[in-house]
Design an enzyme around this catalytic site. Structure first.
Site, PDB file in Angstrom:
ATOM      1  CB  ILE A  22      -0.780   0.003   0.996  1.00 31.61           C
ATOM      2  CG1 ILE A  22      -1.839  -1.091   1.065  1.00 31.61           C
ATOM      3  CG2 ILE A  22      -1.675   1.319   1.477  1.00 31.61           C
ATOM      4  CD1 ILE A  22      -2.671  -1.734   2.192  1.00 31.61           C
ATOM      5  CG  ASP A  43       9.903  -0.689   3.897  1.00 30.19           C
ATOM      6  OD1 ASP A  43       8.531  -0.332   3.671  1.00 30.19           O
ATOM      7  OD2 ASP A  43      10.373  -1.501   4.317  1.00 30.19           O
ATOM      8  CD  GLU A  97      -0.060   3.073   4.802  1.00 32.84           C
ATOM      9  OE1 GLU A  97      -0.682   1.995   4.769  1.00 32.84           O
ATOM     10  OE2 GLU A  97      -0.733   3.980   5.031  1.00 32.84           O
ATOM     11  CB  SER A 101       1.410  -6.523   6.881  1.00 26.96           C
ATOM     12  OG  SER A 101       2.057  -6.933   5.971  1.00 26.96           O
ATOM     13  CE1 TYR A 161      -1.606  -6.425  10.800  1.00 29.45           C
ATOM     14  CE2 TYR A 161      -3.727  -7.238  10.703  1.00 29.45           C
ATOM     15  CZ  TYR A 161      -2.735  -5.999  10.619  1.00 29.45           C
ATOM     16  OH  TYR A 161      -3.136  -5.257   9.296  1.00 29.45           O
ATOM     17  CE  LYS A 165      -2.003  -2.672  11.542  1.00 32.58           C
ATOM     18  NZ  LYS A 165      -1.161  -1.662  11.055  1.00 32.58           N
ATOM     19  CB  VAL A 191      -5.930  -3.893   0.818  1.00 25.91           C
ATOM     20  CG1 VAL A 191      -5.740  -2.765  -0.217  1.00 25.91           C
ATOM     21  CG2 VAL A 191      -6.373  -2.987   1.980  1.00 25.91           C
ATOM     22  CE  LYS A 199       0.773  -8.182   2.366  1.00 21.77           C
ATOM     23  NZ  LYS A 199      -0.568  -7.270   2.806  1.00 21.77           N
ATOM     24  NE  ARG A 229     -12.409 -12.638   5.654  1.00 23.52           N
ATOM     25  CZ  ARG A 229     -10.961 -12.791   5.775  1.00 23.52           C
ATOM     26  NH1 ARG A 229     -10.112 -12.134   4.909  1.00 23.52           N
ATOM     27  NH2 ARG A 229     -10.660 -13.826   6.517  1.00 23.52           N
TER      28      ARG A 229
HETATM   29  N1  LIG Z   1      -3.250  -5.278   2.658  1.00 18.53           N
HETATM   30  C1  LIG Z   1      -4.136  -5.437   3.350  1.00 18.53           C
HETATM   31  O1  LIG Z   1      -5.062  -6.067   3.186  1.00 18.53           O
HETATM   32  C2  LIG Z   1      -4.220  -4.719   4.916  1.00 18.53           C
HETATM   33  C3  LIG Z   1      -5.391  -4.718   5.613  1.00 18.53           C
HETATM   34  C4  LIG Z   1      -5.446  -3.875   6.658  1.00 18.53           C
HETATM   35  C5  LIG Z   1      -4.464  -3.277   7.252  1.00 18.53           C
HETATM   36  N2  LIG Z   1      -3.488  -3.212   6.452  1.00 18.53           N
HETATM   37  C6  LIG Z   1      -1.936  -2.613   6.973  1.00 18.53           C
HETATM   38  O2  LIG Z   1      -1.704  -1.568   5.989  1.00 18.53           O
HETATM   39  C7  LIG Z   1      -0.388  -1.383   6.299  1.00 18.53           C
HETATM   40  C8  LIG Z   1       0.247  -1.934   4.950  1.00 18.53           C
HETATM   41  O3  LIG Z   1       0.078  -3.141   4.705  1.00 18.53           O
HETATM   42  P1  LIG Z   1       0.529  -3.703   3.339  1.00 18.53           P
HETATM   43  O4  LIG Z   1      -0.511  -4.630   2.817  1.00 18.53           O
HETATM   44  O5  LIG Z   1       1.179  -2.746   2.306  1.00 18.53           O
HETATM   45  O6  LIG Z   1       1.662  -4.652   3.889  1.00 18.53           O
HETATM   46  P2  LIG Z   1       3.452  -4.746   3.437  1.00 18.53           P
HETATM   47  O7  LIG Z   1       3.656  -5.799   4.253  1.00 18.53           O
HETATM   48  O8  LIG Z   1       3.558  -4.967   2.018  1.00 18.53           O
HETATM   49  O9  LIG Z   1       3.963  -3.421   3.830  1.00 18.53           O
HETATM   50  C9  LIG Z   1       4.176  -3.026   5.193  1.00 18.53           C
HETATM   51  C10 LIG Z   1       5.899  -2.354   4.919  1.00 18.53           C
HETATM   52  O10 LIG Z   1       6.323  -2.277   6.161  1.00 18.53           O
HETATM   53  C11 LIG Z   1       7.553  -2.427   6.215  1.00 18.53           C
HETATM   54  N3  LIG Z   1       8.075  -2.716   7.435  1.00 18.53           N
HETATM   55  C12 LIG Z   1       7.562  -3.938   8.174  1.00 18.53           C
HETATM   56  N4  LIG Z   1       8.285  -4.088   9.579  1.00 18.53           N
HETATM   57  C13 LIG Z   1       9.135  -2.607   9.619  1.00 18.53           C
HETATM   58  C14 LIG Z   1       9.924  -1.995  10.497  1.00 18.53           C
HETATM   59  N5  LIG Z   1      10.023  -2.626  11.687  1.00 18.53           N
HETATM   60  N6  LIG Z   1      10.451  -0.800  10.020  1.00 18.53           N
HETATM   61  C15 LIG Z   1      10.393  -0.360   9.110  1.00 18.53           C
HETATM   62  N7  LIG Z   1       9.329  -0.613   8.067  1.00 18.53           N
HETATM   63  C16 LIG Z   1       8.930  -2.166   8.269  1.00 18.53           C
HETATM   64  C17 LIG Z   1       7.849  -3.636   5.227  1.00 18.53           C
HETATM   65  O11 LIG Z   1       9.233  -3.831   4.691  1.00 18.53           O
HETATM   66  C18 LIG Z   1       6.699  -3.086   4.101  1.00 18.53           C
HETATM   67  O12 LIG Z   1       7.403  -2.573   3.265  1.00 18.53           O
HETATM   68  C19 LIG Z   1       0.131  -2.258   7.410  1.00 18.53           C
HETATM   69  O13 LIG Z   1       0.149  -1.280   8.504  1.00 18.53           O
HETATM   70  C20 LIG Z   1      -1.033  -3.415   7.341  1.00 18.53           C
HETATM   71  O14 LIG Z   1      -1.107  -3.695   8.772  1.00 18.53           O
HETATM   72  C21 LIG Z   1      -3.264  -3.767   5.204  1.00 18.53           C
END
Ligand SMILES: NC(=O)c1ccc[n+]([C@@H]2O[C@H](COP(=O)([O-])OP(=O)(O)OC[C@H]3O[C@@H](n4cnc5c(N)ncnc54)[C@H](O)[C@@H]3O)[C@@H](O)[C@H]2O)c1
Length: 331
Positions: A22, A43, A97, A101, A161, A165, A191, A199, A229
């Protein structure tokens, strides 16, 4: 200040987790539509370290940022020295973000450090900077309580998890008492869309089923595929973040506003890729959410959020990328 296209000119924007799914979509949105904003991605990127479930500890990937022209800083949000590095830059907006995750991780200490402690540190930093904080929460906060999911009701997470949140959201309410204009939390539902390839096993069911369909002419679903969902296309999630810039503080659901079944995904994919077989098997996950449905009325009212993609539209737009991934054998 009310958000206008020009009001982001010369603003400094931090995107934590900007190499992820995202975050990278958000970074590329700013680059395309707000070229005069300065976007910095922070990141930890993918290392070879894994959790006990075999998945990578962080899922960010440089390939999500191949076309990104802004500054990239590698660092860990749980590391004070790394945070000190970004604290030196004065940001106007922080889009947070970064997180563990992966909802199947059971290491409670690791999840709570990365998702809760680090959020508090970043919140404090945002106050020092006078920056608005817009962060990713999750539908995981609702666990298996009854849909439709409404902020403030039925918040009983089934896994650590979701709990992490919910802790972030509670911290938000606490901070908002002192700083009422300052924070928007977005509870994303399921998403899907471009840049989720890295991922791996935690990518959306839409990508996983699409790849299975193209590769094997057969997909596997938990019995009997009628779990529902709220699937939301990543472009709508990006838009929710943009709307949050001038939106009212608070915690909001970000979904499509529709609850759709896994069998519905199959139908949409069959429309794009032709017929394939479906095999049903027993679901091994006790904490699986069987029905989510985002109540998005408050999100519409407070942020002006209006999702543009129904499941059919999102999958239609995404199909080309799924096919490219399958053709390259990347998944
Ligand atoms: N994808 C979904 O369906 C979804 C749904 C609900 C919430 N979310 C939330 O949205 C956000 C983005 O999710 P996403 O799907 O893009 O996941 P993602 O895992 O692709 O992105 C998370 C990013 O955070 C980075 N990261 C992880 N730990 C870290 C740390 N300690 N320090 C620095 N960077 C770190 C990872 O390298 C990654 O690039 C997250 O907070 C996730 O919990 C996602």
């Amino acid at each position: 200040m009310k958000y206008t296209d020009e009001s982001l000119n010369n603003k400094k924007i931090l995107i934590t987790g900007g190499a992820g799914f995202i975050g990278s979509n958000l970074a590329m949105y700013f680059q395309k539509f707000h070229p005069n904003a300065e976007v910095i991605v922070f990141d930890s990127f993918r290392s070879e370290k894994t959790f006990s479930n075999g998945n990578f500890k962080s899922l960010g990937h440089f390939k999500n940022l191949l076309d990104f022209n802004g500054e990239v800083i590698v660092g860990d949000i749980t590391n004070k020295d790394d945070l000190a590095r970004i604290d030196k830059i004065k940001f106007d907006y922080i889009f947070h973000e970064a997180a563990i995750s992966d909802t199947t991780v059971i290491d409670q200490d690791a999840i709570l450090r990365a998702n809760v402690n680090a959020y508090k540190d970043l919140l404090e930093m945002s106050l020092r900077h006078g920056a608005k904080m817009i962060y990713a929460s999750s539908a995981g906060t609702y666990g298996n309580t009854q849909a439709p999911n409404i902020v403030g009701q039925g918040e009983i997470p089934e896994n650590v998890y979701g709990f992490s949140k919910l802790c972030m959201d509670k911290l938000t309410y606490k901070f908002l008492k002192e700083n009422p204009e300052h924070i928007v939390g977005l509870r994303y539902f399921n998403v899907y869309g471009e840049n989720e390839l890295y991922k791996g096993k935690t990518a959306s069911m839409i990508l996983q089923l699409g790849i299975q369909a193209l590769k094997n002419k057969k997909v596997r679903l938990f019995k009997m595929g009628e779990q529902k969902r709220d699937f939301v296309y990543v472009q709508d999630v990006v838009m929710a973040n943009i709307k949050a810039i001038s939106g009212k503080s608070g915690v909001y659901n970000v979904g499509s506003g529709e609850s759709r079944s896994f069998n519905d995904i199959v139908k949409c994919l069959q429309n794009e890729f032709g017929e394939f077989e479906v095999e049903y098997f027993d679901n091994p996950y006790k904490f699986f959410q069987n029905h989510t449905h985002a109540d998005i009325e408050p999100t519409k009212e407070a942020l002006g959020y209006n999702p543009r993609y129904k499941l059919e539209d999102g999958i239609k737009e995404y199909a080309k990328s799924i096919k490219e991934i399958a053709d390259k054998g990347e998944f």
